[in-house]
Design an enzyme around this catalytic site. Structure first.
Site: not given
Length: 299
Positions: A54, A221
Protein backbone atom coordinates in the site's frame (compact mmCIF):
# COMPACT_ATOMS: atom_id res chain seq x y z
CA UNK A 1 -24.95 -6.58 16.77
CA UNK A 2 -21.61 -7.47 18.35
CA UNK A 3 -18.74 -5.00 17.88
CA UNK A 4 -15.90 -7.56 18.00
CA UNK A 5 -15.57 -10.96 16.36
CA UNK A 6 -13.15 -13.77 17.20
CA UNK A 7 -11.27 -14.99 14.13
CA UNK A 8 -8.89 -17.39 15.88
CA UNK A 9 -8.00 -18.27 19.47
CA UNK A 10 -6.84 -15.05 21.09
CA UNK A 11 -7.41 -12.96 17.96
CA UNK A 12 -10.38 -10.61 17.74
CA UNK A 13 -11.06 -7.79 15.30
CA UNK A 14 -13.70 -5.09 15.21
CA UNK A 15 -16.69 -5.70 12.95
CA UNK A 16 -15.79 -2.46 11.16
CA UNK A 17 -12.12 -2.26 10.16
CA UNK A 18 -10.33 0.91 9.02
CA UNK A 19 -8.73 0.31 5.63
CA UNK A 20 -5.36 1.98 5.11
CA UNK A 21 -4.87 1.36 1.39
CA UNK A 22 -5.35 5.06 0.54
CA UNK A 23 -3.60 6.53 3.56
CA UNK A 24 -0.76 8.06 1.54
CA UNK A 25 -3.31 9.98 -0.55
CA UNK A 26 -4.75 11.53 2.58
CA UNK A 27 -1.59 13.62 3.05
CA UNK A 28 -1.95 13.57 6.83
CA UNK A 29 0.86 14.53 9.14
CA UNK A 30 1.85 11.83 11.64
CA UNK A 31 0.04 13.80 14.34
CA UNK A 32 -3.14 14.08 12.26
CA UNK A 33 -3.05 10.37 11.44
CA UNK A 34 -2.55 9.50 15.11
CA UNK A 35 -5.57 11.65 15.92
CA UNK A 36 -7.65 9.87 13.30
CA UNK A 37 -6.58 6.47 14.62
CA UNK A 38 -7.49 7.43 18.17
CA UNK A 39 -10.87 8.77 17.04
CA UNK A 40 -11.57 5.49 15.24
CA UNK A 41 -10.70 3.48 18.34
CA UNK A 42 -12.90 5.68 20.49
CA UNK A 43 -15.99 4.84 18.40
CA UNK A 44 -15.25 1.12 18.22
CA UNK A 45 -13.19 0.80 15.02
CA UNK A 46 -10.20 -0.83 16.67
CA UNK A 47 -8.74 -2.82 13.75
CA UNK A 48 -6.58 -1.34 10.98
CA UNK A 49 -5.99 -3.08 7.66
CA UNK A 50 -2.68 -2.72 5.82
CA UNK A 51 -0.60 -4.43 3.14
CA UNK A 52 3.10 -4.10 2.52
CA UNK A 53 2.47 -2.74 -1.00
CA UNK A 54 0.00 0.00 0.00
CA UNK A 55 1.13 3.49 -0.88
CA UNK A 56 4.08 2.22 -2.87
CA UNK A 57 5.37 0.31 0.18
CA UNK A 58 5.08 3.47 2.31
CA UNK A 59 1.73 3.15 4.10
CA UNK A 60 2.89 0.88 6.92
CA UNK A 61 5.76 3.20 7.79
CA UNK A 62 3.47 6.23 7.77
CA UNK A 63 1.17 4.44 10.20
CA UNK A 64 4.13 3.39 12.33
CA UNK A 65 5.33 7.01 12.49
CA UNK A 66 1.88 8.05 13.72
CA UNK A 67 1.77 5.23 16.26
CA UNK A 68 5.17 6.26 17.59
CA UNK A 69 3.62 9.55 18.69
CA UNK A 70 1.03 7.73 20.81
CA UNK A 71 2.47 4.27 21.63
CA UNK A 72 -0.34 3.57 24.12
CA UNK A 73 -2.77 3.21 21.21
CA UNK A 74 -1.15 -0.11 20.25
CA UNK A 75 -2.70 -1.95 23.18
CA UNK A 76 -6.15 -0.75 22.13
CA UNK A 77 -5.95 -1.85 18.49
CA UNK A 78 -5.51 -4.85 16.23
CA UNK A 79 -3.12 -4.64 13.28
CA UNK A 80 -3.82 -6.54 10.07
CA UNK A 81 -1.43 -6.66 7.15
CA UNK A 82 -0.90 -8.61 3.95
CA UNK A 83 2.01 -9.73 1.80
CA UNK A 84 2.71 -11.97 -1.16
CA UNK A 85 2.56 -9.48 -4.04
CA UNK A 86 5.93 -8.29 -5.29
CA UNK A 87 5.19 -5.00 -7.02
CA UNK A 88 7.59 -3.04 -9.20
CA UNK A 89 8.47 0.03 -7.16
CA UNK A 90 11.40 2.35 -6.46
CA UNK A 91 11.04 1.13 -2.88
CA UNK A 92 11.87 -2.42 -4.04
CA UNK A 93 14.51 -2.00 -6.80
CA UNK A 94 15.13 -5.76 -6.94
CA UNK A 95 11.58 -6.34 -8.22
CA UNK A 96 11.82 -6.42 -12.02
CA UNK A 97 8.39 -7.92 -12.71
CA UNK A 98 5.17 -7.83 -10.73
CA UNK A 99 4.46 -11.32 -9.46
CA UNK A 100 3.28 -13.33 -6.47
CA UNK A 101 5.51 -15.02 -3.90
CA UNK A 102 4.01 -17.24 -1.21
CA UNK A 103 7.29 -18.88 -0.26
CA UNK A 104 7.97 -19.26 3.43
CA UNK A 105 11.15 -17.22 3.15
CA UNK A 106 9.38 -14.30 1.49
CA UNK A 107 6.50 -14.31 3.97
CA UNK A 108 8.92 -14.31 6.90
CA UNK A 109 10.89 -11.45 5.35
CA UNK A 110 7.60 -9.59 4.79
CA UNK A 111 6.49 -10.09 8.38
CA UNK A 112 9.83 -8.81 9.68
CA UNK A 113 9.63 -5.73 7.41
CA UNK A 114 6.06 -5.01 8.48
CA UNK A 115 6.95 -5.32 12.16
CA UNK A 116 9.69 -2.72 11.70
CA UNK A 117 7.54 -0.41 9.59
CA UNK A 118 4.56 -0.55 11.94
CA UNK A 119 6.84 -0.24 14.97
CA UNK A 120 5.27 -3.16 16.76
CA UNK A 121 6.38 -6.52 18.11
CA UNK A 122 3.47 -8.50 16.68
CA UNK A 123 0.88 -8.48 13.92
CA UNK A 124 -2.54 -9.62 15.06
CA UNK A 125 -3.62 -10.98 11.68
CA UNK A 126 -1.33 -11.67 8.71
CA UNK A 127 -2.81 -12.44 5.29
CA UNK A 128 -1.53 -13.85 2.01
CA UNK A 129 -2.58 -11.13 -0.42
CA UNK A 130 -3.33 -13.22 -3.55
CA UNK A 131 -3.41 -16.89 -4.56
CA UNK A 132 -0.05 -17.97 -5.95
CA UNK A 133 -0.05 -20.62 -8.72
CA UNK A 134 3.46 -21.65 -7.62
CA UNK A 135 2.51 -22.01 -3.96
CA UNK A 136 4.14 -24.78 -1.94
CA UNK A 137 1.46 -25.25 0.73
CA UNK A 138 3.66 -27.34 3.00
CA UNK A 139 6.50 -24.80 2.96
CA UNK A 140 4.03 -21.99 3.66
CA UNK A 141 2.33 -23.92 6.48
CA UNK A 142 5.65 -24.66 8.20
CA UNK A 143 6.70 -21.01 8.16
CA UNK A 144 3.33 -19.74 9.35
CA UNK A 145 3.40 -22.20 12.24
CA UNK A 146 6.82 -20.89 13.24
CA UNK A 147 5.71 -17.25 13.01
CA UNK A 148 2.70 -17.96 15.21
CA UNK A 149 4.76 -19.92 17.75
CA UNK A 150 7.29 -17.07 17.89
CA UNK A 151 4.47 -14.61 18.64
CA UNK A 152 5.20 -12.51 15.58
CA UNK A 153 1.71 -13.08 14.16
CA UNK A 154 -1.46 -13.97 16.01
CA UNK A 155 -3.29 -15.70 13.17
CA UNK A 156 -3.01 -16.31 9.44
CA UNK A 157 -5.53 -15.87 6.66
CA UNK A 158 -5.84 -15.11 2.97
CA UNK A 159 -7.17 -12.44 0.66
CA UNK A 160 -8.91 -12.71 -2.72
CA UNK A 161 -9.12 -16.52 -2.66
CA UNK A 162 -11.96 -18.32 -4.42
CA UNK A 163 -13.63 -21.38 -2.87
CA UNK A 164 -11.27 -23.94 -4.41
CA UNK A 165 -8.08 -22.10 -3.46
CA UNK A 166 -9.44 -21.43 0.02
CA UNK A 167 -10.32 -25.08 0.64
CA UNK A 168 -6.96 -26.30 -0.69
CA UNK A 169 -4.91 -24.10 1.64
CA UNK A 170 -7.27 -24.42 4.61
CA UNK A 171 -6.68 -28.17 4.51
CA UNK A 172 -2.96 -27.55 5.18
CA UNK A 173 -2.99 -24.55 7.53
CA UNK A 174 -5.90 -23.09 9.55
CA UNK A 175 -7.17 -19.91 7.89
CA UNK A 176 -8.69 -17.25 10.13
CA UNK A 177 -10.38 -15.30 7.34
CA UNK A 178 -10.58 -14.61 3.61
CA UNK A 179 -10.60 -10.93 2.69
CA UNK A 180 -12.73 -10.61 -0.44
CA UNK A 181 -14.29 -7.87 -2.53
CA UNK A 182 -18.04 -7.80 -2.01
CA UNK A 183 -20.71 -5.17 -2.55
CA UNK A 184 -24.08 -5.01 -4.32
CA UNK A 185 -22.08 -4.31 -7.51
CA UNK A 186 -19.64 -7.17 -7.01
CA UNK A 187 -21.58 -10.09 -5.59
CA UNK A 188 -19.89 -13.02 -7.35
CA UNK A 189 -18.62 -14.49 -4.03
CA UNK A 190 -22.27 -15.04 -3.12
CA UNK A 191 -22.90 -17.02 -6.30
CA UNK A 192 -19.61 -18.80 -7.01
CA UNK A 193 -19.28 -20.69 -3.73
CA UNK A 194 -16.63 -18.49 -2.11
CA UNK A 195 -18.83 -17.47 0.80
CA UNK A 196 -20.30 -20.96 1.06
CA UNK A 197 -16.82 -22.48 1.48
CA UNK A 198 -16.03 -20.11 4.34
CA UNK A 199 -19.39 -20.71 5.96
CA UNK A 200 -18.83 -24.47 5.80
CA UNK A 201 -15.41 -23.99 7.42
CA UNK A 202 -16.88 -21.61 10.04
CA UNK A 203 -14.49 -18.89 8.90
CA UNK A 204 -15.51 -15.23 9.08
CA UNK A 205 -15.09 -13.27 5.81
CA UNK A 206 -13.71 -9.75 5.61
CA UNK A 207 -15.30 -7.56 2.94
CA UNK A 208 -13.30 -4.93 1.09
CA UNK A 209 -14.90 -2.18 -1.01
CA UNK A 210 -18.34 -2.74 0.56
CA UNK A 211 -19.46 0.53 -1.06
CA UNK A 212 -18.26 -0.58 -4.47
CA UNK A 213 -14.96 1.30 -4.31
CA UNK A 214 -16.81 4.61 -4.50
CA UNK A 215 -19.10 3.54 -7.32
CA UNK A 216 -22.08 4.01 -5.03
CA UNK A 217 -21.51 7.78 -5.15
CA UNK A 218 -21.13 8.04 -8.96
CA UNK A 219 -23.95 10.28 -10.17
CA UNK A 220 -23.48 9.10 -13.76
CA UNK A 221 -23.83 5.38 -12.93
CA UNK A 222 -27.38 4.12 -13.53
CA UNK A 223 -26.98 1.03 -11.34
CA UNK A 224 -25.58 3.15 -8.53
CA UNK A 225 -28.53 5.54 -8.84
CA UNK A 226 -30.97 2.65 -8.54
CA UNK A 227 -29.17 1.31 -5.47
CA UNK A 228 -29.07 4.76 -3.83
CA UNK A 229 -32.83 5.10 -4.36
CA UNK A 230 -33.45 1.81 -2.54
CA UNK A 231 -31.03 2.67 0.26
CA UNK A 232 -32.66 6.08 0.76
CA UNK A 233 -36.10 4.52 0.82
CA UNK A 234 -35.00 2.12 3.56
CA UNK A 235 -33.40 5.02 5.44
CA UNK A 236 -36.61 7.06 5.29
CA UNK A 237 -38.91 4.17 6.20
CA UNK A 238 -36.80 3.28 9.23
CA UNK A 239 -35.96 6.84 10.28
CA UNK A 240 -32.21 6.23 10.00
CA UNK A 241 -29.56 8.94 9.99
CA UNK A 242 -27.70 7.85 6.85
CA UNK A 243 -28.37 5.75 3.77
CA UNK A 244 -24.65 4.94 3.72
CA UNK A 245 -25.16 2.94 6.91
CA UNK A 246 -27.81 0.93 5.06
CA UNK A 247 -25.25 0.17 2.33
CA UNK A 248 -22.82 -1.27 4.89
CA UNK A 249 -25.70 -3.17 6.51
CA UNK A 250 -26.31 -4.98 3.21
CA UNK A 251 -23.00 -6.85 3.40
CA UNK A 252 -23.19 -7.29 7.17
CA UNK A 253 -26.57 -9.00 6.78
CA UNK A 254 -24.95 -12.10 5.27
CA UNK A 255 -25.33 -15.16 7.54
CA UNK A 256 -21.55 -15.59 7.84
CA UNK A 257 -21.59 -12.32 9.84
CA UNK A 258 -18.65 -10.77 7.99
CA UNK A 259 -16.34 -7.95 8.92
CA UNK A 260 -16.52 -4.83 6.72
CA UNK A 261 -13.51 -2.68 5.79
CA UNK A 262 -14.21 1.05 5.53
CA UNK A 263 -11.63 2.98 3.53
CA UNK A 264 -12.59 6.52 4.48
CA UNK A 265 -10.46 9.20 6.11
CA UNK A 266 -13.59 10.88 7.49
CA UNK A 267 -14.49 9.96 11.06
CA UNK A 268 -18.11 10.72 10.10
CA UNK A 269 -17.81 8.02 7.45
CA UNK A 270 -16.56 5.61 10.09
CA UNK A 271 -19.58 6.48 12.23
CA UNK A 272 -21.84 5.66 9.28
CA UNK A 273 -20.20 2.24 9.09
CA UNK A 274 -20.47 1.64 12.84
CA UNK A 275 -24.17 2.55 12.82
CA UNK A 276 -24.74 -0.25 10.30
CA UNK A 277 -24.09 -2.74 13.10
CA UNK A 278 -27.46 -1.77 14.58
CA UNK A 279 -29.34 -2.30 11.30
CA UNK A 280 -30.53 -5.75 10.25
CA UNK A 281 -32.15 -5.58 6.83
CA UNK A 282 -35.24 -7.63 6.14
CA UNK A 283 -35.10 -10.14 3.31
CA UNK A 284 -37.20 -7.84 1.14
CA UNK A 285 -34.86 -4.91 1.79
CA UNK A 286 -31.73 -6.98 1.14
CA UNK A 287 -33.02 -8.42 -2.11
CA UNK A 288 -34.31 -5.01 -3.24
CA UNK A 289 -30.75 -3.63 -3.02
CA UNK A 290 -29.35 -6.63 -4.90
CA UNK A 291 -32.02 -6.39 -7.59
CA UNK A 292 -31.31 -2.68 -8.04
CA UNK A 293 -27.60 -3.35 -8.53
CA UNK A 294 -28.23 -6.20 -10.99
CA UNK A 295 -30.94 -4.37 -12.87
CA UNK A 296 -33.19 -7.42 -12.80
CA UNK A 297 -34.96 -9.64 -10.34
CA UNK A 298 -33.40 -12.86 -9.10
CA UNK A 299 -33.92 -15.94 -11.27
Amino acid sequence: MERLVTLAPGVKVSRIVAGMWRVMRWNMTPAALAGFVEACIDIGVTSFDHADIYGGYAAESAFGDALALQPSLRSRMQLITKAGIKAVSPARPAHRLKHYDSSGSHLRESVERSLRALRTDHIDLFLLHRPDPLMDEDDLAREIEKLVSEGKIGAFGVSNFDARDFDALHSRVPLATNQIELSPFHSSPIEDGTLAAMKAARVTPMLWSPLGGGRLFDESDEAAARVRDVLRRVQEERGLASWISVAYAWGLRLPSRPVAIAGTQRIEGMRDAIQALDIELTRDEWFAVWEAARGREVD
